[in-house]
Each structure stands twice: as structure tokens, then as C-alpha cells.
Design an enzyme around this catalytic site. Structure first.
Site, PDB file in Angstrom:
ATOM      1  N   ARG A  25       0.833  -1.221   0.000  1.00  0.00           N
ATOM      2  CA  ARG A  25       0.000   0.000   0.000  1.00  0.00           C
ATOM      3  C   ARG A  25       0.861   1.262   0.000  1.00  0.00           C
ATOM      4  NH1 ARG A  25      -2.338   2.473   4.385  1.00  0.00           N
ATOM      5  NH2 ARG A  25      -2.470   0.572   5.600  1.00  0.00           N
ATOM      6  N   TYR A  57     -15.274  15.984 -16.305  1.00  0.00           N
ATOM      7  CA  TYR A  57     -15.733  14.594 -16.283  1.00  0.00           C
ATOM      8  C   TYR A  57     -16.821  14.444 -15.193  1.00  0.00           C
ATOM      9  CZ  TYR A  57     -15.690   9.642 -15.219  1.00  0.00           C
ATOM     10  OH  TYR A  57     -16.075   8.362 -14.963  1.00  0.00           O
ATOM     11  N   ASP A  78      -6.738  17.347 -15.914  1.00  0.00           N
ATOM     12  CA  ASP A  78      -7.000  15.965 -16.316  1.00  0.00           C
ATOM     13  C   ASP A  78      -6.529  15.829 -17.769  1.00  0.00           C
ATOM     14  OD1 ASP A  78      -8.173  13.620 -17.329  1.00  0.00           O
ATOM     15  OD2 ASP A  78      -9.915  13.776 -16.008  1.00  0.00           O
ATOM     16  N   LYS A 109      -7.666   4.624 -19.544  1.00  0.00           N
ATOM     17  CA  LYS A 109      -7.930   5.003 -20.930  1.00  0.00           C
ATOM     18  C   LYS A 109      -6.700   4.708 -21.797  1.00  0.00           C
ATOM     19  CE  LYS A 109     -11.946   6.554 -19.507  1.00  0.00           C
ATOM     20  NZ  LYS A 109     -12.059   5.927 -18.182  1.00  0.00           N
TER      21      LYS A 109
HETATM   22  C1  LIG Z   1     -11.814  12.359 -18.612  1.00  0.00           C
HETATM   23  C2  LIG Z   1     -11.890  11.345 -17.514  1.00  0.00           C
HETATM   24  N1  LIG Z   1     -11.266  11.606 -16.360  1.00  0.00           N
HETATM   25  C3  LIG Z   1     -11.304  10.737 -15.327  1.00  0.00           C
HETATM   26  C4  LIG Z   1     -12.006   9.557 -15.416  1.00  0.00           C
HETATM   27  C5  LIG Z   1     -12.080   8.658 -14.217  1.00  0.00           C
HETATM   28  O1  LIG Z   1     -11.209   7.598 -14.366  1.00  0.00           O
HETATM   29  P1  LIG Z   1     -11.479   6.125 -13.764  1.00  0.00           P
HETATM   30  O2  LIG Z   1     -12.684   5.585 -14.436  1.00  0.00           O
HETATM   31  O3  LIG Z   1     -10.207   5.423 -14.098  1.00  0.00           O
HETATM   32  O4  LIG Z   1     -11.694   6.296 -12.296  1.00  0.00           O
HETATM   33  C6  LIG Z   1     -12.644   9.233 -16.598  1.00  0.00           C
HETATM   34  C7  LIG Z   1     -13.365   7.931 -16.730  1.00  0.00           C
HETATM   35  O5  LIG Z   1     -14.147   7.694 -17.617  1.00  0.00           O
HETATM   36  C8  LIG Z   1     -12.613  10.151 -17.672  1.00  0.00           C
HETATM   37  O6  LIG Z   1     -13.269   9.917 -18.823  1.00  0.00           O
END
Ligand SMILES: Cc1ncc(COP(=O)(O)O)c(C=O)c1O
Length: 390
Positions: free
Chosen positions: A59, A112, A183, A208
């Protein structure tokens, strides 16, 4: 004669020990262990005193996870990085490391949706206010920033693909003394390296493009040693959203082909977006690569974009007629995907969700995968024809 049972334990232990050290493997081993032992009392004491840095418990630190973190730090041009069990674990840990009750966050609109919900639930309960601005309006950003603790960006945003001049916004945040986070999941460091543009911290949903094979859910935060050190000390061990060694290994495998995959997504995505833009049944295509030139700071485009149909297309019939594009959320893997905007708006039942995410019910989002643009276009063309009343 011995039946061999008496020497079995010793033999199996030796094999495991030798295996851990012996391979000059081109693929790194997975250090799939929860704990690490010490040779003696003094070594343990020195480690717990912080005089010696070595793994004690996964961890906190694990060599395979560390390898992924160092790889990502290099790609983003960061001093350090920290891996997480999901993109949301990375986002929540990063944000929660820097805010306290009474603070204000400025965020670009259309972030998001689960980041939006994190801000509207957990942070709201902590009495952290989040105000949304149109990131394209630099005067509005300038007005909103003074006194804020964090500036949260996403560019392009992941449905309408709103893009910002990331370098200009980062400079505004720095001038106002506000820590900036972006992000960067959509562009990946292949096409956008925000730390070079002056942003303080980069977060990714590594689920992704970094992973790239739709077989891992993971996240990562990258930045200076000081900022990553703060996340490592403040939230990372206690919220406990630790990336597993096996998932880190999958990410290392995926990231080795990241530049090649990104260029293939870009090429196929552009080919399809360009043809959709010329299609009579399509009102608008939201793709950052369709203008005369790319937005400042963005060196290329990925395979994710959305478009809006004219009235005469039955979106349900279109989606159900697609064969190669599969109905599914997420993106970044080999496979091409479609998500209808109306479905997302049903699911995201918050008031003002359409305003918050900018999603039109006549829109669909596509992820253009790696199956080949011609076959994918034929699939789309046939589905549009089948779904058009004209
Ligand atoms: C642009 C974006 N940021 C963050 C996330 C969150 O990531 P996770 O699903 O790996 O928690 C997503 C997930 O779809 C996303 O599309």
C-alpha cells in the site's frame, strides 16, 4: 528410498527465490506481494525512521508500481508521480490533499461527470465551494481565481471537447497564486504535456489511453517532488486507493505502445470526424482537430469525440444498427465505442447536468478504435442511412 516429500519445502522455496532474481527478462517481473521482510532489527528500524527507503508494504511502495510511476513521470516531464487504483482515486486524493473547509476551487465547466459529482458531494460536505467557469473566457477565469485554492482543468473536455489555452490558463493561475491541476486523459502526454505549459499537477485516468487495452482501471498524478510528496503524505496512504502490482504491470505493457496507438487513433479519428462533418444528417462535430489549426499546447488528437445529429435521425435506430461500434462507456482501448447523449443524461440525474456537461440529447460520443477507418466509416454510414427519415 525417499519419496521426496522431506525435501519438497526447501526445493520449492529455492525455486521461488531464484526466480525472483535470475531472469534477464525483457518484460519486467510483477512483484506481486503485499509485504517485504527485513534482514534484521536495525534495517527495520532504519526504514521506519525514514533513514532508508525500501518497500515494506505494497500500500505504501511496490517496485512494479514504482516502475510505472517513473515511466509516467518521464512521459509527462515530471519529477515524480503516484499511481492509484482508478482515475477517480487519483483525482480525489490530489484534490483532497490541498483543500480544507472554507476553501474555493475554480473548475472549468463540463469536467468529467464523476469529478463534478465528487465536487458536489464530498467536497460540498467539507464546505469546499466549487465554482465553474468557461475556460475559453480568460477574463472570466481571471475574475474567478483570486482567493481560490485550486484551479481544476480538463482540456479537451470529454464530451463536447471544449479546448482551452492551457498555458495561458496555467499562467493566470500562477499569477493569482492558485495551484493548477489538469486531467490529461484525453490527449495523453503524447499530444499534450501540461507541466511544460506551466500546470502544477497532471492527473490521468490510466484506464484510458495509458493502459490502452481496456483491461485495467487505474489512475496517476504527476508533478513536482514537493507536490507529489504532499499527496503521498496527506491522502495517499489513508484513502488507500493503491494501484495493484499486476495493474501497474499491465500499464507498463500498455505504455510501451502508447505513441504508436495514439497516432493510429488520431489518424482514424480525424478521417471519420472529417467525413461526419460533411454528412448532410450531421449538424455539428465536436472534435478539436477540425479547425484550421490545433488549440495552443495540443500537438495532436485522440480517437474520442462527439457529434450532433440533425432532427431527422433516430439516434436509437442509429445506435442499434451499428455493428463494429459497440455500445459502451469508457474509451482508450482497441475497440470502437458509441455512447448516446440521451442515455448519459438519464443516468446523470442531477439538476443542470445538461448544462454542467454540455451534452445534447441528439448527440452521440464515439471512440474510434484501431479496427481501421474504412470499415468503421462504412459501419457509421450504413447506420445513419438506416436511421434517417429523409
Ligand atoms: C476524462 C476522464 N477523467 C477521469 C475519469 C475517471 O477515471 P477512472 O474511471 O479510471 O476512475 C474518466 C473515466 O471515464 C474520464 O473519462
Amino acid at each position: 528410498m525417499s519419496d521426496g516429500q522431506d525435501s519438497f519445502d526447501e526445493a520449492s522455496l529455492t525455486v521461488a527465490h531464484d526466480a525472483a532474481n535470475a531472469f534477464e527478462a525483457v518484460v519486467p517481473p510483477i512483484v506481486q506481494t503485499s509485504l517485504f521482510t527485513f534482514s534484521d532489527y536495525d534495517e527495520m528500524l532504519a526504514t521506519y525512521r525514514g533513514e532508508k527507503v525500501r518497500p515494506t508494504y505494497t500500500r505504501g511502495l511496490n517496485p512494479t508500481v514504482r516502475m510505472f510511476e517513473e515511466m509516467l513521470a518521464k512521459l509527462e516531464g515530471a519529477e515524480d508521480a503516484l499511481g492509484f487504483a482508478s482515475g477517480m482515486a487519483a483525482i480525489s486524493s490530489a484534490v483532497l490533499s490541498f483543500v480544507e473547509p472554507g476553501d474555493r476551487i475554480v473548475a472549468v465547466r463540463h469536467v468529467y461527470p464523476d469529478a463534478f459529482r465528487l465536487f458536489g458531494t464530498v467536497l460540498k460536505r467539507m464546505r469546499v465551494e466549487v465554482v465553474y467557469v468557461d475556460g475559453r473566457d480568460e477574463e472570466a477565469v481571471t475574475r474567478a481565481l483570486p482567493g481560490a485554492k485550486l484551479f481544476y482543468m480538463e482540456s479537451p473536455t470529454s464530451w463536447v471537447m471544449e479546448t482551452h489555452d492551457v498555458g495561458a490558463l496555467a499562467a493566470l493561475a500562477r499569477r493569482a497564486g492558485v495551484l493548477s491541476i489538469i486531467d490529461n486523459s484525453w490527449a495523453s502526454p503524447v499530444f499534450q504535456r501540461p507541466l511544460f505549459l506551466g500546470v502544477d499537477l497532471v492527473v490521468h485516468s490510466a484506464s484510458k489511453y495509458l493502459g490502452g487495452h481496456s483491461d485495467v482501471v487505474a489512475g496517476v498524478v504527476a508533478g513536482s517532488k514537493e507536490l507529489i510528496g504532499r499527496i503521498r503524505a496527506e491522502t495517499y496512504p489513508y484513502l488507500g486507493g493503491k494501484l495493484s502490482p499486476f495493474d501497474a504491470w499491465l500499464l507498463i505493457r500498455g505504455m510501451r505502445t502508447l505513441p504508436v496507438r495514439m497516432r493510429a487513433h488520431q489518424e482514424a479519428g480525424m478521417a471519420i470526424a472529417t467525413r461526419l462533418q460533411a454528412h448532410p444528417m450531421v449538424e455539428e462535430v465536436c472534435h478539436p482537430g477540425l479547425g484550421n489549426r490545433l488549440p495552443a499546447g495540443l500537438a495532436g488528437t485522440s480517437g474520442l469525440f462527439s457529434f450532433i445529429f440533425h432532427d431527422g435521425v433516430d439516434v436509437r435506430a442509429f445506435v442499434d444498427r451499428l455493428r463494429l461500434f459497440k455500445l459502451g462507456v469508457s474509451w482508450g482501448g482497441h475497440e470502437s465505442l458509441v455512447v448516446p447523449g440521451e442515455v448519459v443524461l438519464q443516468q446523470k440525474a442531477e439538476p443542470n447536468s445538461a448544462v454542467a456537461f454540455g451534452i445534447s440529447p441528439r448527440s452521440v460520443r464515439l471512440h474510434v478504435g484501431l479496427e481501421g477507418a474504412e470499415a468503421l466509416w462504412r459501419d457509421l454510414e450504413a447506420a445513419i442511412a438506416a436511421a434517417s427519415s429523409a
